[in-house]
Scaffold this motif. Structure first.
Motif, PDB file in Angstrom:
ATOM      1  N   THR A 111      -4.408 -18.620  11.906  1.00 55.32           N
ATOM      2  CA  THR A 111      -3.258 -18.912  11.042  1.00 55.32           C
ATOM      3  C   THR A 111      -3.606 -18.763   9.568  1.00 55.32           C
ATOM      4  N   ASP A 112      -4.872 -18.997   9.207  1.00 59.28           N
ATOM      5  CA  ASP A 112      -5.278 -18.863   7.806  1.00 59.28           C
ATOM      6  C   ASP A 112      -5.550 -17.417   7.407  1.00 59.28           C
ATOM      7  N   ASN A 113      -5.833 -16.554   8.369  1.00 57.72           N
ATOM      8  CA  ASN A 113      -6.250 -15.187   8.051  1.00 57.72           C
ATOM      9  C   ASN A 113      -5.366 -14.109   8.674  1.00 57.72           C
ATOM     10  N   GLY A 114      -4.269 -14.499   9.282  1.00 55.99           N
ATOM     11  CA  GLY A 114      -3.399 -13.527   9.913  1.00 55.99           C
ATOM     12  C   GLY A 114      -2.628 -12.693   8.906  1.00 55.99           C
ATOM     13  N   SER A 115      -2.118 -11.558   9.360  1.00 52.17           N
ATOM     14  CA  SER A 115      -1.340 -10.690   8.477  1.00 52.17           C
ATOM     15  C   SER A 115      -0.556  -9.686   9.315  1.00 52.17           C
ATOM     16  N   LEU A 116       0.400  -9.035   8.676  1.00 52.58           N
ATOM     17  CA  LEU A 116       1.218  -8.013   9.332  1.00 52.58           C
ATOM     18  C   LEU A 116       1.595  -6.959   8.301  1.00 52.58           C
ATOM     19  N   ALA A 117       1.496  -5.695   8.694  1.00 51.54           N
ATOM     20  CA  ALA A 117       1.966  -4.603   7.837  1.00 51.54           C
ATOM     21  C   ALA A 117       2.652  -3.573   8.714  1.00 51.54           C
ATOM     22  N   VAL A 118       3.914  -3.284   8.412  1.00 51.35           N
ATOM     23  CA  VAL A 118       4.657  -2.272   9.157  1.00 51.35           C
ATOM     24  C   VAL A 118       5.254  -1.271   8.178  1.00 51.35           C
ATOM     25  N   GLU A 119       5.377  -0.029   8.650  1.00 53.52           N
ATOM     26  CA  GLU A 119       6.037   1.036   7.899  1.00 53.52           C
ATOM     27  C   GLU A 119       7.109   1.637   8.788  1.00 53.52           C
ATOM     28  N   THR A 120       8.299   1.806   8.238  1.00 51.28           N
ATOM     29  CA  THR A 120       9.393   2.394   8.999  1.00 51.28           C
ATOM     30  C   THR A 120       9.823   3.690   8.324  1.00 51.28           C
ATOM     31  N   THR A 144      20.377  12.920   7.653  1.00 52.52           N
ATOM     32  CA  THR A 144      21.092  14.140   8.059  1.00 52.52           C
ATOM     33  C   THR A 144      21.026  15.230   7.000  1.00 52.52           C
ATOM     34  N   THR A 145      20.642  14.891   5.783  1.00 52.46           N
ATOM     35  CA  THR A 145      20.470  15.917   4.742  1.00 52.46           C
ATOM     36  C   THR A 145      19.025  16.401   4.656  1.00 52.46           C
ATOM     37  N   GLY A 146      18.127  15.832   5.463  1.00 50.22           N
ATOM     38  CA  GLY A 146      16.718  16.205   5.427  1.00 50.22           C
ATOM     39  C   GLY A 146      15.864  15.334   4.521  1.00 50.22           C
ATOM     40  N   ALA A 147      16.454  14.343   3.874  1.00 49.64           N
ATOM     41  CA  ALA A 147      15.675  13.438   3.021  1.00 49.64           C
ATOM     42  C   ALA A 147      14.802  12.535   3.882  1.00 49.64           C
ATOM     43  N   ARG A 148      13.590  12.277   3.393  1.00 50.88           N
ATOM     44  CA  ARG A 148      12.648  11.421   4.100  1.00 50.88           C
ATOM     45  C   ARG A 148      12.422  10.133   3.305  1.00 50.88           C
ATOM     46  N   TYR A 149      12.422   9.015   4.030  1.00 50.75           N
ATOM     47  CA  TYR A 149      12.217   7.712   3.408  1.00 50.75           C
ATOM     48  C   TYR A 149      11.221   6.894   4.226  1.00 50.75           C
ATOM     49  N   VAL A 150      10.607   5.911   3.556  1.00 49.37           N
ATOM     50  CA  VAL A 150       9.792   4.924   4.249  1.00 49.37           C
ATOM     51  C   VAL A 150      10.115   3.548   3.671  1.00 49.37           C
ATOM     52  N   ALA A 151      10.227   2.570   4.562  1.00 52.38           N
ATOM     53  CA  ALA A 151      10.362   1.169   4.159  1.00 52.38           C
ATOM     54  C   ALA A 151       9.113   0.434   4.629  1.00 52.38           C
ATOM     55  N   ARG A 152       8.618  -0.467   3.791  1.00 49.23           N
ATOM     56  CA  ARG A 152       7.404  -1.206   4.130  1.00 49.23           C
ATOM     57  C   ARG A 152       7.670  -2.705   4.091  1.00 49.23           C
ATOM     58  N   LEU A 153       7.155  -3.390   5.100  1.00 47.99           N
ATOM     59  CA  LEU A 153       7.180  -4.856   5.138  1.00 47.99           C
ATOM     60  C   LEU A 153       5.747  -5.329   5.335  1.00 47.99           C
ATOM     61  N   GLN A 154       5.309  -6.194   4.450  1.00 52.44           N
ATOM     62  CA  GLN A 154       3.958  -6.750   4.559  1.00 52.44           C
ATOM     63  C   GLN A 154       4.035  -8.255   4.458  1.00 52.44           C
ATOM     64  N   ALA A 155       3.343  -8.923   5.369  1.00 49.46           N
ATOM     65  CA  ALA A 155       3.259 -10.385   5.346  1.00 49.46           C
ATOM     66  C   ALA A 155       1.812 -10.774   5.111  1.00 49.46           C
ATOM     67  N   ASP A 156       1.561 -11.490   4.044  1.00 48.57           N
ATOM     68  CA  ASP A 156       0.210 -11.952   3.745  1.00 48.57           C
ATOM     69  C   ASP A 156      -0.016 -13.312   4.400  1.00 48.57           C
ATOM     70  N   CYS A 157       0.281 -13.373   5.681  1.00 47.23           N
ATOM     71  CA  CYS A 157       0.145 -14.614   6.432  1.00 47.23           C
ATOM     72  C   CYS A 157       0.223 -14.278   7.915  1.00 47.23           C
ATOM     73  N   GLU A 212      11.070   3.540  -0.334  1.00 48.43           N
ATOM     74  CA  GLU A 212      10.958   4.675  -1.252  1.00 48.43           C
ATOM     75  C   GLU A 212      11.298   5.981  -0.545  1.00 48.43           C
ATOM     76  N   ARG A 213      11.728   6.923  -1.357  1.00 49.65           N
ATOM     77  CA  ARG A 213      12.002   8.275  -0.851  1.00 49.65           C
ATOM     78  C   ARG A 213      10.714   9.082  -0.925  1.00 49.65           C
ATOM     79  N   LEU A 214      10.469   9.910   0.099  1.00 49.11           N
ATOM     80  CA  LEU A 214       9.222  10.676   0.193  1.00 49.11           C
ATOM     81  C   LEU A 214       9.366  12.127  -0.229  1.00 49.11           C
ATOM     82  N   ASN A 215      10.581  12.634  -0.371  1.00 50.51           N
ATOM     83  CA  ASN A 215      10.736  14.024  -0.812  1.00 50.51           C
ATOM     84  C   ASN A 215      11.951  14.165  -1.716  1.00 50.51           C
TER      85      ASN A 215
END
Length: 419
Positions: A332-341, A346-359, A416-419
């Protein structure tokens, strides 16, 4: 203390004597505004008194309510006294039905931490229409399951819409880092799944990618074919910037269905070509990651098969955590989570969303998420989406939840947008 909604309490924390319930109570005792009225509920007055004594000082005067899932009248009386019920008492297929019924009948809001497809499907079929009529928000999975899946997709949708880049197509959440340990409650949920595995209709429901999508009384939409939950995928197929092979993420069996339900509750806002899946990052090394992904997949199969066999399950019971227990302080003191979505529009734009938990995600992050969700229902109701029924966190809380989590010191969100 007088509430503006005419009920005695703003929030009741049910199951407060369990590991998760105590974590939820502790978060609210530390972070809820002083004018939010809170009570603790559970089966044993003595255990409730003991838990209350371990909480921050402001909880010393919190009322205690004795209520039992096997005595519906006690649940009815409790639900009638509060605006919001926060519960961590699972497995919900075993213990959840009477409390959910009490909440809907009383017209109060309800938050839980379930990751059980059959329970949520049952609640949709039986109580969605009544909850709509009563104005109740029934919000399942307001923690590790399934906000880290649900919320980033919503951020991607908002970003693409703001940029006028069309709607979402292939969207994948990648779990980059996860440090946590299973609790006794989580293991007990797996036990219940194993007991249900050979019952009629169970496997069909679990294999149906849209088993939670539709609600009673809503028009049936033509469904987009969804990816398989358990699959090994090349990272570059998710986004060209990625390398290696991705393993399946076992929680996708539940999380992906929640995300698809959100899209349905938002009237298909993510788009007619929206497809969603989840994966687990093992390493970026091409050959090593492919081998590791295969090992992870085999491990899932072996583990689920072991639980499905009663003699093996009884042996595992001696070694696995018991209900009501949780991980030690080191986790519980050292746990963490990092995900990228990642998504492509439909226009070809690429995006990523990030969620990070410092717990630690299973309890510390979860207590933040369900706590802030409960406070949103109490303090921000006039800013919430005009929704009622059996909902997801995004459909029920939308931008308000994003703002609340942004304001915490432990959970970080960006897009953020990637392209």
């Amino acid at each position: 203390m007088t509430t503006t909604h005419g009920r005695e309490f703003d929030i009741v924390v049910f199951g407060a004597t369990g590991y998760s319930g105590a974590a939820n109570a502790r978060y609210l005792a530390t972070h809820a505004p002083s004018d939010v009225s809170i009570a603790l509920a559970g089966r044993s007055l003595q255990k409730l008194q003991k838990i209350r004594s371990t909480l921050p000082s402001r909880a010393a005067q919190w009322p205690l309510i004795v209520a039992d899932v096997d005595t519906p009248s006690t649940l009815d009386a409790m639900a009638a006294r509060t605006k919001v019920i926060v519960t961590s008492v699972g497995p919900w297929m075993r213990y959840g039905e009477n409390l959910l019924a009490a909440a809907v009948n009383a017209g109060c809001h309800y938050l839980d931490l379930t990751a059980e497809v059959p329970f949520v499907r049952w609640s949709i079929d039986k109580y969605h229409e009544q909850a709509v009529a009563n104005g109740s928000r029934i919000i399942h999975s307001a923690g590790f399951d399934s906000i880290p899946s649900d919320l980033p997709v919503y951020l991607l949708y908002k970003a693409a819409a703001q940029d006028n880049q069309g709607t979402l197509t292939d969207t994948t959440t990648i779990v980059r880092k996860i440090v946590m340990a299973p609790s006794g409650g989580s293991v007990d949920t797996v036990r219940v799944y194993a007991e249900q595995m050979f019952k009629k209709g169970f496997l069909r429901m679990m294999l149906d990618a849209d088993s939670l999508t539709d609600s009673p009384g809503t028009p049936h939409r033509q469904r987009t074919r969804q990816p398989r939950d358990i699959r090994i995928v090349g990272a570059a197929t998710v986004d060209p910037s990625l390398k290696g092979t991705l393993a399946p993420f076992i929680a996708s069996f539940y999380n992906a269905r929640v995300v698809r339900r959100t899209n349905a509750l938002l009237d298909g806002a993510y788009g007619p070509e929206f497809r969603y899946s989840e994966a687990l990052a093992v390493t970026q090394l091409p050959i090593v990651s492919t081998i590791a992904a295969g090992v992870v997949t085999a491990g899932y199969a072996i583990g689920l098969s072991a639980f499905a066999l009663p003699p093996v399950r009884r042996l595992l019971d001696f070694a696995l955590p018991k209900p009501g227990s949780g991980p030690g302080e080191m986790i519980t003191d050292n746990g963490s989570l990092a995900v990228e979505t990642y998504t492509r529009t439909t226009t070809g734009a690429r995006y990523v969303a990030r969620l990070q938990a410092d717990c630690e995600p299973g309890y510390v992050m979860t207590s933040i998420m369900i706590g802030e969700s409960a406070l949103a229902l109490v303090r921000d109701e006039d800013r919430l989406p005009p929704a009622a029924g059996v909902l997801t966190t995004v459909a029920a809380l939308g931008d308000v939840l994003v703002e609340r989590l942004h304001a915490t010191a432990k959970i970080h969100l960006e897009c953020e947008r990637l392209n």
